[in-house]
Structures are given as C-alpha cells and as structure tokens.
Write a protein that holds these residues in place. Structure first.
Motif, short mmCIF file in Angstrom:
data_model
loop_
_atom_site.label_atom_id
_atom_site.label_comp_id
_atom_site.label_asym_id
_atom_site.label_seq_id
_atom_site.Cartn_x
_atom_site.Cartn_y
_atom_site.Cartn_z
N SER A 29 5.63 8.46 3.18
CA SER A 29 5.77 7.02 3.40
C SER A 29 4.44 6.32 3.12
CB SER A 29 6.20 6.73 4.84
OG SER A 29 6.16 5.34 5.10
N GLY A 30 4.52 5.18 2.47
CA GLY A 30 3.32 4.38 2.25
C GLY A 30 2.94 3.55 3.45
N GLY A 63 1.56 7.72 0.46
CA GLY A 63 2.64 7.24 -0.39
C GLY A 63 2.97 8.22 -1.49
#
Length: 292
Positions: A61-62, A46
C-alpha cells in the motif's frame, strides 16, 4: 577539511529540490545482500503487484498505515490508537514522508562504510518506479557525490521512466519472476511483456543489469520457468545471476497487518531444489549467487 567533504564540495552537479518528498517505510543499514559491498537500503512504499510470497507486505500500500502490537499494549487507553501518543510503542505507524534533503542526510551517515567497502545506497520497495521522479533525482544527486547506487525493481513501467532511472545506477537488480504472460498478469498483476522489453532496453543501453530469480514453490521454482528465463537471457551475454530462495520471514508482518498469508505452510526450497536451479544457470554460463 576531510577528503569526503572535499569530494562533495567539488562535485559538479548541484540539485535544488525544494520540497520534493518521498514516502518510505524503512532505512536498513549495513546490508550485504542488496548490491556489492556494504549498503544502506531505503525502502519506498507502494507496489502495483500482488506477489503471494511478498516478504514486505507493508510495502504494497502507498498509504501510511497504523498497526498495533498486542504484546506491547498495556491497555491504558491513553493513545486512542495514535502512534504519537502511545507510551509503549504498541501503536506503530508504518510509512513516513521524507524530504530530499533529509533522506540525503540519513544515507550519508554511512558514507565511510560505502567508500571503504565499495558499497553504496540501494533503493528498494515496494517498487521504486512508483516514485520515479524522486528516485531518479535522488540517484542523480548521490552519483554527483561519488556514492555508488543500485535499485531493486521488477521493471514494470513505461520504458522511458525505467531507462531514465536506471541510467543513474551503478547496478540494477532486476527481478524475473513468472515468465508466462497470462499467469504473470493473473497471479502478480504484472505486465510481463513490458518487463522483458524493459530488461532488453537496459542491456542495450549498457546499464549494468543483474537478473534475479526468486525461487518460489508453486510459482517460479519450476524447471520450465527457469529454462524460459535462461532462454530469454541467452542473447544478452550477461555473466551473473542471483537466486533468491523463498522463506517464511514475512509471515509475522501479515499477522500484524491483519492480512492472510497465502504461503502459510509452504516449505522453503531444500538444498536439492536450489542446487538443481543453480546447476541450470551455471551450465548456461552464469556465475550464480544465492541470496543476492
């Protein structure tokens, strides 16, 4: 009983974390470039920023992502893109959730190397500040065990969050990128004024902060940007600065994720360009390390 075990049993701080978990995507052992000594680096998933040169696009992206490595795929159709069922490892999951206790167990496998080399554990990303509650408590736990700790961060979060986390570290490797406020926001989605205020805050709190400058053609590999960094740092009397030359090592990861690589065809800085930036920093009184 070993010396190391005795040190852990006699520690004063005991933290019961219950089911506290973090989302990570890699644990890298025997690293020599992420703090002093031999390090184990934990990469958290993240990041709020959009650096065009990011070498770890899987960190942005988490979410847990699934990718397929075409070269490994035997087209057996048995896995249905399920990483747990894939017989060759062609379908791979990027990211996993790990408990506090499990992560502690993982990093302490390397304890003998930390103590022998003066190294320790570095928490990186992504951006560790996005999982600040876990990271702060984990750093506190490692500190209670006598393990040296460091983080890698861009420092773009609420000041109280940054300070609480950084005060559990022996070193904060703090990236300074685009100094122009408007450009930093437009290109990186970074709140540069807040970043600089947080940097000052850590220095004033006697946190060991090491500034790092990525040398990115078209962005930070720029005399004016470098001079702005030196001018910003001048009142703080720091002695060490790291220069991180751009490289193309991340390109295959973009292909794997199906994302465009904005730095395609951009040559890394040559020796002359790196030497010029190094000379500027050394003339300002810094001990310069290339590569961190």
């Amino acid at each position: 009983m070993t010396l190391f075990a005795a040190q852990r049993i006699n520690c004063d701080v005991i933290i019961d974390e219950g089911e506290l978990t973090a989302r990570i995507f890699n644990i890298q052992r025997y690293s020599l470039n992420d703090g002093h000594g031999i390090r184990t680096v934990v990469f958290f998933k993240g990041c709020p920023h959009h650096c065009p040169w990011c070498a770890n696009p899987e960190s942005i992206s988490g979410k847990i992502q699934t990718v397929r490595r075409v070269a490994k795929c035997i087209h057996c159709a048995t896995c249905l893109n399920d990483a747990d069922e894939c017989p060759t490892g062609a379908t791979e999951r990027i990211g996993r959730d790990i408990s506090f206790a499990a992560l502690e167990k993982e990093v302490l496998k390397d304890e003998i190397f930390f103590r022998a080399s003066g190294g320790g554990v570095t928490l990186s990303g992504g951006e560790v500040l996005m999982q600040a509650a876990f990271v702060t408590r984990f750093l506190k736990r490692l500190k209670s065990l006598g393990i040296r700790t460091a983080i890698e961060t861009a420092g773009d979060a609420a000041p109280e969050k940054v300070l609480a986390l950084a005060q559990q570290c022996d070193e904060v490797l703090f990236d300074l990128k685009i100094m122009d406020v408007a450009q930093a926001k437009n290109v990186l989605n970074m709140h540069q004024s807040r970043v600089l205020e947080n940097f000052r805050l850590l220095v004033e709190a006697d946190v060991c902060v090491i500034p790092r400058v990525p040398l990115i053609p078209g962005y930070t590999l720029d005399l004016d940007n470098m001079q702005a960094i030196i001018n910003f740092l001048a009142p703080m009397k720091l002695t060490e600065l790291h220069l991180l030359p751009f490289h193309q090592y991340g390109e295959p990861k973009y292909q794997l994720l199906g994302k465009p690589w904005q730095m395609a065809g951009i040559a890394p800085p040559d020796e002359r360009e790196i030497a010029q930036m190094r000379r500027m920093a050394e003339d300002a009184g810094y001990r310069v390390i290339i590569g961190g």
